[in-house]
Design an enzyme around this catalytic site. Sequence first.
Site, PDB file in Angstrom:
ATOM      1  N   ASP A  39       0.846  -1.193   0.000  1.00  0.00           N
ATOM      2  CA  ASP A  39       0.000   0.000   0.000  1.00  0.00           C
ATOM      3  C   ASP A  39       0.885   1.248   0.000  1.00  0.00           C
ATOM      4  OD1 ASP A  39      -3.238   0.460   0.985  1.00  0.00           O
ATOM      5  OD2 ASP A  39      -1.858   2.170   1.106  1.00  0.00           O
ATOM      6  N   ILE A  40       0.482   2.251  -0.765  1.00  0.00           N
ATOM      7  CA  ILE A  40       1.249   3.498  -0.891  1.00  0.00           C
ATOM      8  C   ILE A  40       1.203   4.311   0.411  1.00  0.00           C
ATOM      9  CG2 ILE A  40      -0.578   5.054  -1.739  1.00  0.00           C
ATOM     10  CD1 ILE A  40       1.383   5.861  -3.990  1.00  0.00           C
ATOM     11  N   ASN A  94     -13.005  -3.155   2.513  1.00  0.00           N
ATOM     12  CA  ASN A  94     -14.039  -2.138   2.690  1.00  0.00           C
ATOM     13  C   ASN A  94     -14.989  -2.184   1.496  1.00  0.00           C
ATOM     14  OD1 ASN A  94     -12.808  -1.131   5.084  1.00  0.00           O
ATOM     15  ND2 ASN A  94     -11.314  -0.049   3.831  1.00  0.00           N
ATOM     16  N   GLY A 140     -15.550   3.113   3.866  1.00  0.00           N
ATOM     17  CA  GLY A 140     -14.208   3.627   3.609  1.00  0.00           C
ATOM     18  C   GLY A 140     -13.558   3.111   2.339  1.00  0.00           C
ATOM     19  N   GLN A 141     -14.359   2.541   1.430  1.00  0.00           N
ATOM     20  CA  GLN A 141     -13.763   2.082   0.165  1.00  0.00           C
ATOM     21  C   GLN A 141     -13.469   3.294  -0.714  1.00  0.00           C
ATOM     22  OE1 GLN A 141     -16.133  -0.632  -2.241  1.00  0.00           O
ATOM     23  NE2 GLN A 141     -14.379  -1.128  -3.559  1.00  0.00           N
ATOM     24  N   SER A 142     -12.188   3.490  -1.020  1.00  0.00           N
ATOM     25  CA  SER A 142     -11.809   4.631  -1.857  1.00  0.00           C
ATOM     26  C   SER A 142     -11.439   4.217  -3.270  1.00  0.00           C
ATOM     27  CB  SER A 142     -10.654   5.407  -1.215  1.00  0.00           C
ATOM     28  OG  SER A 142      -9.522   4.573  -1.054  1.00  0.00           O
ATOM     29  N   HIS A 163     -10.318  -5.353  -3.308  1.00  0.00           N
ATOM     30  CA  HIS A 163      -8.966  -5.533  -2.746  1.00  0.00           C
ATOM     31  C   HIS A 163      -9.085  -5.944  -1.295  1.00  0.00           C
ATOM     32  CE1 HIS A 163     -10.121  -1.274  -2.409  1.00  0.00           C
ATOM     33  NE2 HIS A 163      -9.466  -1.250  -1.245  1.00  0.00           N
ATOM     34  N   HIS A 218      -6.928  -5.775   2.134  1.00  0.00           N
ATOM     35  CA  HIS A 218      -5.786  -5.244   2.860  1.00  0.00           C
ATOM     36  C   HIS A 218      -5.248  -6.352   3.757  1.00  0.00           C
ATOM     37  CE1 HIS A 218      -6.822  -0.834   2.331  1.00  0.00           C
ATOM     38  NE2 HIS A 218      -8.030  -1.351   2.140  1.00  0.00           N
TER      39      HIS A 218
HETATM   40  P1  5GP Z   1      -9.699   1.420   0.375  1.00  0.00           P
HETATM   41  O1  5GP Z   1      -9.653   2.819   0.945  1.00  0.00           O
HETATM   42  O2  5GP Z   1     -10.462   1.424  -0.933  1.00  0.00           O
HETATM   43  O3  5GP Z   1     -10.141   0.354   1.305  1.00  0.00           O
HETATM   44  O4  5GP Z   1      -8.196   1.040   0.046  1.00  0.00           O
HETATM   45  C1  5GP Z   1      -7.504   1.604  -1.036  1.00  0.00           C
HETATM   46  C2  5GP Z   1      -6.044   1.579  -0.672  1.00  0.00           C
HETATM   47  O5  5GP Z   1      -5.303   1.823  -1.848  1.00  0.00           O
HETATM   48  C3  5GP Z   1      -5.633   2.652   0.337  1.00  0.00           C
HETATM   49  O6  5GP Z   1      -5.090   2.031   1.495  1.00  0.00           O
HETATM   50  C4  5GP Z   1      -4.606   3.496  -0.422  1.00  0.00           C
HETATM   51  O7  5GP Z   1      -3.537   3.924   0.389  1.00  0.00           O
HETATM   52  C5  5GP Z   1      -4.154   2.552  -1.508  1.00  0.00           C
HETATM   53  N1  5GP Z   1      -3.730   3.222  -2.721  1.00  0.00           N
HETATM   54  C6  5GP Z   1      -4.363   4.248  -3.355  1.00  0.00           C
HETATM   55  N2  5GP Z   1      -3.680   4.599  -4.461  1.00  0.00           N
HETATM   56  C7  5GP Z   1      -2.597   3.770  -4.529  1.00  0.00           C
HETATM   57  C8  5GP Z   1      -1.519   3.645  -5.468  1.00  0.00           C
HETATM   58  O8  5GP Z   1      -1.415   4.361  -6.468  1.00  0.00           O
HETATM   59  N3  5GP Z   1      -0.584   2.684  -5.204  1.00  0.00           N
HETATM   60  C9  5GP Z   1      -0.667   1.860  -4.104  1.00  0.00           C
HETATM   61  N4  5GP Z   1       0.301   0.963  -3.937  1.00  0.00           N
HETATM   62  N5  5GP Z   1      -1.675   1.949  -3.209  1.00  0.00           N
HETATM   63  C10 5GP Z   1      -2.634   2.890  -3.426  1.00  0.00           C
END
Ligand code: 5GP
Length: 112
Positions: A30-31, A85, A91-93, A98, A100
């Site tokens: 994760d970034i 999520n 909190g799904q962005s 995916h 985690h």
């Molecule tokens: P969500 O918020 O949808 O559950 O998780 C999305 C995850 O993707 C977040 O933890 C965010 O830090 C990660 N993320 C978003 N953009 C990137 C990217 O460009 N590269 C990587 N490696 N992770 C990303």
Amino acid sequence: MSDCLFCKIAAGEIPSKKVYEDDLCCAFYDIDPQAPTHFLVIPKEHIQSVSQVDGANQATVGHIFAVIARLSKELGLESYRVVSNIGDQAGQSVHHLHFHVLSGRDMTWPPG
Ligand code: 5GP
Ligand code: ZN
């Protein structure tokens, strides 16, 4: 899906620090890590979230869990949390399925 960030990462069009890759899925760090170890495991196929898992893609999702178990052993993770999520309020962005995998610190329950 052409404008999906994780489809682009899966295709190698956007760079990531990959942990693992096969025909069905890939795993990358994760970034914005929320734990000392934090990687994501995604299907290569675009699936919006757990809410879109069905008979046609359930084998891929089962495979992803086998990959999570194997990678976690290989990385020496003794205790870890797997989180997915679903939807904005949870909190799904990124709207590509995916999981985690978080490890290396004490975790609280219930999650925030
Ligand atoms: P969500 O918020 O949808 O559950 O998780 C999305 C995850 O993707 C977040 O933890 C965010 O830090 C990660 N993320 C978003 N953009 C990137 C990217 O460009 N590269 C990587 N490696 N992770 C990303
Ligand atoms: Zn996608």
